[in-house]
Motif scaffolding. Structure first.
Motif, PDB file in Angstrom:
ATOM      1  N   ILE A   1       0.844  -1.202   0.000  1.00  0.00           N
ATOM      2  CA  ILE A   1       0.000   0.000   0.000  1.00  0.00           C
ATOM      3  C   ILE A   1       0.878   1.251   0.000  1.00  0.00           C
ATOM      4  O   ILE A   1       0.634   2.203  -0.763  1.00  0.00           O
ATOM      5  CB  ILE A   1      -0.949   0.005   1.211  1.00  0.00           C
ATOM      6  N   TYR A   2       1.906   1.270   0.848  1.00  0.00           N
ATOM      7  CA  TYR A   2       2.808   2.429   0.870  1.00  0.00           C
ATOM      8  C   TYR A   2       3.574   2.562  -0.447  1.00  0.00           C
ATOM      9  O   TYR A   2       3.826   3.678  -0.923  1.00  0.00           O
ATOM     10  CB  TYR A   2       3.784   2.317   2.043  1.00  0.00           C
TER      11      TYR A   2
ATOM     12  N   PHE B   1       1.110  11.530 -10.095  1.00  0.00           N
ATOM     13  CA  PHE B   1       0.581  12.865  -9.819  1.00  0.00           C
ATOM     14  C   PHE B   1       1.451  13.934 -10.473  1.00  0.00           C
ATOM     15  O   PHE B   1       0.945  14.835 -11.162  1.00  0.00           O
ATOM     16  CB  PHE B   1       0.509  13.077  -8.308  1.00  0.00           C
ATOM     17  N   PHE B   2       2.752  13.836 -10.294  1.00  0.00           N
ATOM     18  CA  PHE B   2       3.662  14.829 -10.886  1.00  0.00           C
ATOM     19  C   PHE B   2       3.677  14.724 -12.419  1.00  0.00           C
ATOM     20  O   PHE B   2       3.818  15.736 -13.115  1.00  0.00           O
ATOM     21  CB  PHE B   2       5.067  14.676 -10.315  1.00  0.00           C
TER      22      PHE B   2
ATOM     23  N   ALA C   1       3.691   5.724  -3.282  1.00  0.00           N
ATOM     24  CA  ALA C   1       4.885   6.319  -3.882  1.00  0.00           C
ATOM     25  C   ALA C   1       4.738   6.411  -5.406  1.00  0.00           C
ATOM     26  O   ALA C   1       5.070   7.439  -6.019  1.00  0.00           O
ATOM     27  CB  ALA C   1       6.121   5.503  -3.511  1.00  0.00           C
ATOM     28  N   VAL C   2       4.209   5.346  -6.020  1.00  0.00           N
ATOM     29  CA  VAL C   2       4.049   5.358  -7.473  1.00  0.00           C
ATOM     30  C   VAL C   2       2.943   6.329  -7.878  1.00  0.00           C
ATOM     31  O   VAL C   2       3.050   7.030  -8.893  1.00  0.00           O
ATOM     32  CB  VAL C   2       3.755   3.938  -7.989  1.00  0.00           C
TER      33      VAL C   2
ATOM     34  N   SER D   1       0.672   5.210 -17.444  1.00  0.00           N
ATOM     35  CA  SER D   1       1.479   4.005 -17.205  1.00  0.00           C
ATOM     36  C   SER D   1       1.808   3.853 -15.729  1.00  0.00           C
ATOM     37  O   SER D   1       1.718   2.746 -15.164  1.00  0.00           O
ATOM     38  CB  SER D   1       2.761   4.067 -18.036  1.00  0.00           C
ATOM     39  N   LEU D   2       2.190   4.948 -15.083  1.00  0.00           N
ATOM     40  CA  LEU D   2       2.482   4.893 -13.650  1.00  0.00           C
ATOM     41  C   LEU D   2       1.222   4.570 -12.844  1.00  0.00           C
ATOM     42  O   LEU D   2       1.289   3.850 -11.838  1.00  0.00           O
ATOM     43  CB  LEU D   2       3.066   6.228 -13.194  1.00  0.00           C
ATOM     44  N   THR D   3       0.078   5.079 -13.288  1.00  0.00           N
ATOM     45  CA  THR D   3      -1.174   4.773 -12.600  1.00  0.00           C
ATOM     46  C   THR D   3      -1.490   3.289 -12.693  1.00  0.00           C
ATOM     47  O   THR D   3      -1.966   2.685 -11.721  1.00  0.00           O
ATOM     48  CB  THR D   3      -2.330   5.598 -13.208  1.00  0.00           C
TER      49      THR D   3
END
Length: 362
Positions: free
Chosen positions: A19-20, A30-31, A24-25, A116-118
């Motif tokens: 979960i943590y 977000f950025f 981070a991902v 992709s990160l999502t």
């Protein structure tokens, strides 16, 4: 400590780590979405040029006379696209904006990276939810912490499914990821509960049916609420343009890239209408479970009352949306009130109101 207990403890620890890690991902996503909106912005000159060429703005021909230097000093009548700023009643004459990427290469690149990160964050978070379920050997939504991490997982899944179906929803990515980070932040800091077994009343197959449908409904209602909120902003933006008012730079840069107000309105209506029958089933399933667990189908418990209030609110919205005099902003306000009822039913009732559903803890 026996082997089974040690295994469950390790699984619970693995769940927390996952979960943590997903948080981070999601932060990286977000950025990346921020970069998509930043690099997708256009200067005033760029927006004007795009409008005149029909790039990212609607155009219907409006003839104007333009003096053109030609041999013999003749003039020609050219067609210049007219920017349509607001859809007429009963018609669809405003096109969607170019999206968060603004039609730029850099914006699109960062948008693809964000998606992709999502996807990666979703897979990691889903792994954390599964590990939590394995550690407690039951459905992973027996308390508010578990409900929260599962809810945000399903919300992201709904978003990614819409993306996979080629729906134009990437403009929602930044708000979605921000909300997921807030949800997971509250879950891990305020709502966290150690892995534990449930009280006997919750040991039922209805836990899988009733609560899972409630989570799905909440996640889809959230998608509809985001579209409704953005519809109100976009509708106000289009109204200003139609009235000849100059919107602010933020509105021109951000709101101009969103889908048209008519598109957002239609999208939110279809989303809410599609999931409303499932919310009806959720309430019915809860009543059946209450009959098995407590010997009565309805007892006016706070959770039951607010579930019914939420149902009534969405029913009013759907009825209003289908009624000629209540389309548009009036119906949108009802939709946001209905989702507010759902949020209070989850957070407010569980934390501040005592009832039969309070034994699950936070």
């Amino acid at each position: 400590m026996n082997l089974a207990a040690a295994t469950n403890e390790n699984l619970a620890h693995t769940s927390n780590v996952l979960i943590y890690s997903s948080m981070a991902v999601y932060t990286l996503a977000f950025f990346a979405h921020i970069a998509e909106w930043v690099f997708g912005s256009r200067s005033k000159v760029g927006r004007t040029a795009a409008a005149l060429t029909g790039d990212g703005a609607a155009a219907s021909p409006a003839k104007i006379q333009v003096q053109v230097a030609q041999k013999g000093g003749a003039t020609a009548v050219l067609d210049r696209p007219k920017i349509i700023t607001r859809s007429a009643a009963g018609s669809r004459d405003v096109p969607d904006g170019p999206g968060a990427a603004g039609g730029t290469f850099k914006g699109d690149l960062y948008g693809r990276i964000a998606v992709s990160l999502t996807v990666v964050a979703f897979l990691v978070q889903a792994g954390g939810v599964i590990a939590r379920a394995m550690s407690v050997q039951r459905a992973p939504w027996g308390n508010m912490y578990e409900f929260s991490i599962t809810f945000s997982t399903v919300a992201v899944a709904a978003y990614l499914i819409l993306m996979a179906l080629k729906k134009n929803v990437r403009w929602m990515g930044l708000l979605l990821v921000t909300t997921v980070l807030l949800d997971l932040g509250i879950a891990t800091t305020v709502l966290y509960t150690s892995s534990d077994q449930l009280v006997p009343a919750l040991h039922s197959y209805w836990l899988w049916i009733h609560v899972s449908t409630a989570i799905i409904c909440g996640a889809v209602f959230y998608i509809g609420a985001v579209a409704t909120l953005l519809y109100l902003f976009r509708d106000s933006y289009e109204s200003k343009l139609a009235n000849g008012t100059e919107p602010g730079s933020f509105a021109q840069s951000v709101l101009s890239r969103l889908p048209a107000a008519a598109t957002l309105d239609k999208f939110s209506y279809r989303i809410n209408a599609a999931v409303f029958p499932l919310w009806t089933f959720t309430i019915i399933a809860g009543a059946i479970w209450a009959g098995d667990a407590w010997g009565r189908y309805w007892g006016w418990d706070p959770k039951e009352v607010w579930s019914f209030i939420t149902w009534v609110a969405y029913a009013c919205y759907l009825h209003a949306r289908a009624t000629a005099g209540w389309k548009g902003r009036k119906a949108a306000y009802l939709a946001l009130i209905a989702f507010g009822c759902w949020l209070f039913n989850y957070y407010g009732v569980n934390i501040f109101v005592t009832g039969k559903h309070s034994y699950a803890g936070v």
